[in-house]
Design an enzyme around this catalytic site. Sequence first.
Site, PDB file in Angstrom:
ATOM      1  N   SER A  13      56.594   9.489  59.288  1.00  0.00           N
ATOM      2  CA  SER A  13      55.199   9.667  58.869  1.00  0.00           C
ATOM      3  C   SER A  13      55.002   9.308  57.395  1.00  0.00           C
ATOM      4  O   SER A  13      53.935   8.786  57.014  1.00  0.00           O
ATOM      5  CB  SER A  13      54.718  11.092  59.155  1.00  0.00           C
ATOM      6  OG  SER A  13      55.352  12.032  58.329  1.00  0.00           O
ATOM      7  N   ASN A  14      55.990   9.553  56.569  1.00  0.00           N
ATOM      8  CA  ASN A  14      55.860   9.151  55.160  1.00  0.00           C
ATOM      9  C   ASN A  14      55.868   7.635  55.017  1.00  0.00           C
ATOM     10  O   ASN A  14      55.092   7.068  54.233  1.00  0.00           O
ATOM     11  CB  ASN A  14      56.969   9.787  54.318  1.00  0.00           C
ATOM     12  CG  ASN A  14      56.648  11.209  53.922  1.00  0.00           C
ATOM     13  OD1 ASN A  14      55.754  11.449  53.112  1.00  0.00           O
ATOM     14  ND2 ASN A  14      57.356  12.174  54.499  1.00  0.00           N
ATOM     15  N   ARG A  65      82.148   6.325  55.702  1.00  0.00           N
ATOM     16  CA  ARG A  65      80.821   6.267  55.095  1.00  0.00           C
ATOM     17  C   ARG A  65      80.671   5.070  54.163  1.00  0.00           C
ATOM     18  O   ARG A  65      79.605   4.461  54.084  1.00  0.00           O
ATOM     19  CB  ARG A  65      80.534   7.565  54.342  1.00  0.00           C
ATOM     20  CG  ARG A  65      79.054   7.725  54.071  1.00  0.00           C
ATOM     21  CD  ARG A  65      78.743   8.977  53.329  1.00  0.00           C
ATOM     22  NE  ARG A  65      79.199   8.871  51.938  1.00  0.00           N
ATOM     23  CZ  ARG A  65      79.224   9.897  51.102  1.00  0.00           C
ATOM     24  NH1 ARG A  65      78.872  11.087  51.508  1.00  0.00           N
ATOM     25  NH2 ARG A  65      79.611   9.740  49.854  1.00  0.00           N
ATOM     26  N   ILE A  92      73.688  11.018  53.699  1.00  0.00           N
ATOM     27  CA  ILE A  92      74.062  11.159  52.297  1.00  0.00           C
ATOM     28  C   ILE A  92      74.669   9.835  51.860  1.00  0.00           C
ATOM     29  O   ILE A  92      75.556   9.293  52.534  1.00  0.00           O
ATOM     30  CB  ILE A  92      75.066  12.315  52.121  1.00  0.00           C
ATOM     31  CG1 ILE A  92      74.359  13.626  52.449  1.00  0.00           C
ATOM     32  CG2 ILE A  92      75.624  12.334  50.704  1.00  0.00           C
ATOM     33  CD1 ILE A  92      75.262  14.842  52.453  1.00  0.00           C
ATOM     34  N   HIS A 109      61.776  15.123  48.978  1.00  0.00           N
ATOM     35  CA  HIS A 109      62.439  16.295  49.558  1.00  0.00           C
ATOM     36  C   HIS A 109      61.388  17.395  49.696  1.00  0.00           C
ATOM     37  O   HIS A 109      60.611  17.633  48.771  1.00  0.00           O
ATOM     38  CB  HIS A 109      63.592  16.756  48.655  1.00  0.00           C
ATOM     39  CG  HIS A 109      64.351  17.896  49.256  1.00  0.00           C
ATOM     40  ND1 HIS A 109      65.234  17.720  50.300  1.00  0.00           N
ATOM     41  CD2 HIS A 109      64.328  19.222  48.990  1.00  0.00           C
ATOM     42  CE1 HIS A 109      65.722  18.904  50.651  1.00  0.00           C
ATOM     43  NE2 HIS A 109      65.198  19.826  49.864  1.00  0.00           N
ATOM     44  N   THR A 141      69.973  10.237  42.449  1.00  0.00           N
ATOM     45  CA  THR A 141      71.227  10.167  41.716  1.00  0.00           C
ATOM     46  C   THR A 141      72.337  10.541  42.705  1.00  0.00           C
ATOM     47  O   THR A 141      72.055  10.877  43.862  1.00  0.00           O
ATOM     48  CB  THR A 141      71.242  11.163  40.533  1.00  0.00           C
ATOM     49  OG1 THR A 141      71.093  12.486  41.063  1.00  0.00           O
ATOM     50  CG2 THR A 141      70.133  10.870  39.542  1.00  0.00           C
ATOM     51  N   GLU A 174      53.027  15.716  51.163  1.00  0.00           N
ATOM     52  CA  GLU A 174      53.971  14.600  51.005  1.00  0.00           C
ATOM     53  C   GLU A 174      53.242  13.274  51.186  1.00  0.00           C
ATOM     54  O   GLU A 174      53.511  12.292  50.493  1.00  0.00           O
ATOM     55  CB  GLU A 174      55.110  14.709  52.022  1.00  0.00           C
ATOM     56  CG  GLU A 174      56.017  15.906  51.811  1.00  0.00           C
ATOM     57  CD  GLU A 174      57.167  15.931  52.815  1.00  0.00           C
ATOM     58  OE1 GLU A 174      57.701  14.871  53.158  1.00  0.00           O
ATOM     59  OE2 GLU A 174      57.527  17.038  53.270  1.00  0.00           O
TER      60      GLU A 174
HETATM   61  C1  GRF Z   1      59.918  14.932  55.265  1.00  0.00           C
HETATM   62  O1  GRF Z   1      59.651  16.305  55.286  1.00  0.00           O
HETATM   63  C2  GRF Z   1      60.680  14.575  54.025  1.00  0.00           C
HETATM   64  O2  GRF Z   1      60.331  15.345  52.926  1.00  0.00           O
HETATM   65  C3  GRF Z   1      62.098  14.839  54.414  1.00  0.00           C
HETATM   66  O3  GRF Z   1      62.187  14.467  55.769  1.00  0.00           O
HETATM   67  C4  GRF Z   1      60.907  14.540  56.373  1.00  0.00           C
HETATM   68  C5  GRF Z   1      60.615  13.189  56.928  1.00  0.00           C
HETATM   69  O4  GRF Z   1      59.437  13.145  57.691  1.00  0.00           O
HETATM   70  N1  GRF Z   1      62.995  14.133  53.536  1.00  0.00           N
HETATM   71  P1  GRF Z   1      58.868  11.748  58.163  1.00  0.00           P
HETATM   72  O5  GRF Z   1      59.982  11.023  58.913  1.00  0.00           O
HETATM   73  O6  GRF Z   1      58.419  10.990  56.959  1.00  0.00           O
HETATM   74  O7  GRF Z   1      57.731  12.085  59.086  1.00  0.00           O
END
Ligand code: GRF
Length: 208
Positions: A13-14, A65, A92, A109, A141, A174
């Site tokens: 979604s972001n 990794r 990570i 985050h 970082t 976010e």
């Molecule tokens: C969000 O809450 C973000 O802060 C965290 O993982 C989630 C990702 O959500 N890092 P989406 O995949 O962007 O919907």
Amino acid sequence: MKRIVILVSGRGSNMRAIVERCRGECWPAEVEAELADRAGSPGLDWAAEQGIATGVVEYRSFAQREQFDAALAGAIDRHAPDLVVLAGFMRILGAAFVARYEGRLINIHPSLLPSFPGLHTHRRALAAGVKAVGATVHFVTADLDHGPIVMQSVVPVRAGDNEQALAARVLATEHVIYPLSVRWFVEDELVLEASQVRHRRGASQLLA
Ligand code: GRF
């Protein structure tokens, strides 16, 4: 035009908020590609429908990794990005990877860092009885969920809140602060010095 590559693991979604804002507000930037660490991430289909290049670097197919990180870097570098955006990317990343993208790798985050880094942030925040939570956009970082802070949102905790309710209200913020932070980056509005980030022209870096 600045070139952006977005890394996701899940819902996306972001990522979607950033793509929509980038196009809708005509940023001097283009989301060149969306890459995931697993096939079937819901965000991949949406990005492909938007005509954005997509790719999968399958985490499980690498024994170590470092090998995954190298393959991922190879996939990213094909798009020559100015900025790499971690948007719910659940791996990570090693120190070498982080160093390669120093100053052009950002993350969001869902907590008010430096509080509650890592997983289950909302659950831990509720257990701690904090009265406000939020989200943090930061440069990445080698320290997990630490790094110079670009922007934060603050969300009050309400009586009776559970993890889901809190997560939903934080996620809505976010979708505001992450696109705005990326926009500032591509418009060269962010100044990073001595581990602090400021907006060149003094815009508020807090959504409260
Ligand atoms: C969000 O809450 C973000 O802060 C965290 O993982 C989630 C990702 O959500 N890092 P989406 O995949 O962007 O919907």
